[in-house]
Design a protein around this motif. Structure first.
Motif, PDB file in Angstrom:
ATOM      1  N   ARG A 173       0.833  -1.217   0.000  1.00 44.02           N
ATOM      2  CA  ARG A 173       0.000   0.000   0.000  1.00 44.02           C
ATOM      3  C   ARG A 173       0.862   1.259   0.000  1.00 44.02           C
ATOM      4  N   ARG A 175       3.896   1.614  -1.249  1.00 47.80           N
ATOM      5  CA  ARG A 175       4.463   1.774  -2.593  1.00 47.80           C
ATOM      6  C   ARG A 175       3.413   2.293  -3.569  1.00 47.80           C
ATOM      7  N   GLN A 176       2.220   1.801  -3.435  1.00 44.26           N
ATOM      8  CA  GLN A 176       1.137   2.256  -4.305  1.00 44.26           C
ATOM      9  C   GLN A 176       0.861   3.748  -4.092  1.00 44.26           C
ATOM     10  N   LYS A 177       0.786   4.170  -2.836  1.00 44.40           N
ATOM     11  CA  LYS A 177       0.544   5.585  -2.538  1.00 44.40           C
ATOM     12  C   LYS A 177       1.692   6.464  -3.038  1.00 44.40           C
ATOM     13  N   ASN A 179       3.762   5.817  -5.539  1.00 41.73           N
ATOM     14  CA  ASN A 179       3.695   5.868  -7.002  1.00 41.73           C
ATOM     15  C   ASN A 179       2.623   6.833  -7.479  1.00 41.73           C
TER      16      ASN A 179
END
Length: 184
Positions: A173, A175-177, A179
């Motif tokens: 999560r 890493r997703q945020k 990115n």
């Protein structure tokens, strides 16, 4: 006296200042890098590192020398960083002004031939630092422990007091945020 009772960890737990100083020397580089990445400011990181060591010394009698000292210390440092983040949020609300560490403020006075390149690099690093700093604490800590320090999910789980699966989910999560924030 058993061999385990003769470690710096065991001596420190009994209040031996020299043993604690050796443990500080052995852990300070890695811990400073972690705290620096967590808070995004070298001066604040230095202060928080000192606070973590003071807190560790004050709580040393509660330390279990059969457990890794670095893990115990990292837990204290994470809590100091979280406290700092909460105080920082309050200060932002009270002040409501742009800081001197913004890319725009850092660009003042740049006039060397490669200034534009350095400015771009600084902006990217500043944006990454802001993106990391803006991550919620429960996502930031596992991401930094994994990516900056190369710790396993099991080690991170022990530091944070959660399960390995929770660590895995939080890192994904985070890493997703990051990115999403950096692609804007």
């Amino acid at each position: 006296m058993a061999a385990d009772d003769d470690t710096d960890e065991a001596r420190a737990a009994r209040g031996d200042r020299q043993a604690f100083s050796r443990l500080m020397a052995a852990t300070s580089g890695d811990l400073h890098r972690f705290v620096r990445r967590y808070v995004g400011d070298a001066d604040e990181a230095h202060d928080l590192l000192q606070e973590a060591y003071v807190s560790a010394w004050l709580a040393i009698r509660r330390y279990d020398p059969t457990r890794p000292f670095a893990t115990w210390l990292r837990s204290i440092a994470v809590n100091k960083c979280r406290d700092w983040g909460r105080k920082r949020a309050v200060r932002r609300i009270v002040r409501g002004v742009m800081g001197l560490d913004t890319p725009e403020a850092m660009a003042v006075g740049e006039d060397a031939p490669e200034a534009e390149t350095r400015l771009d690099d600084r902006r990217r690093m500043a944006e990454m630092d802001r993106a990391l700093a803006d991550l919620p604490d429960h996502l930031k800590a596992p991401l930094l422990l994994a990516s900056l320090e190369g710790r396993s999910h099991a080690e991170i789980a022990e530091v944070l007091g959660v399960t390995s699966k929770t660590v895995e989910t939080r890192i994904a999560r985070a890493r997703q945020k990051l990115n999403l924030r950096l692609l804007r």
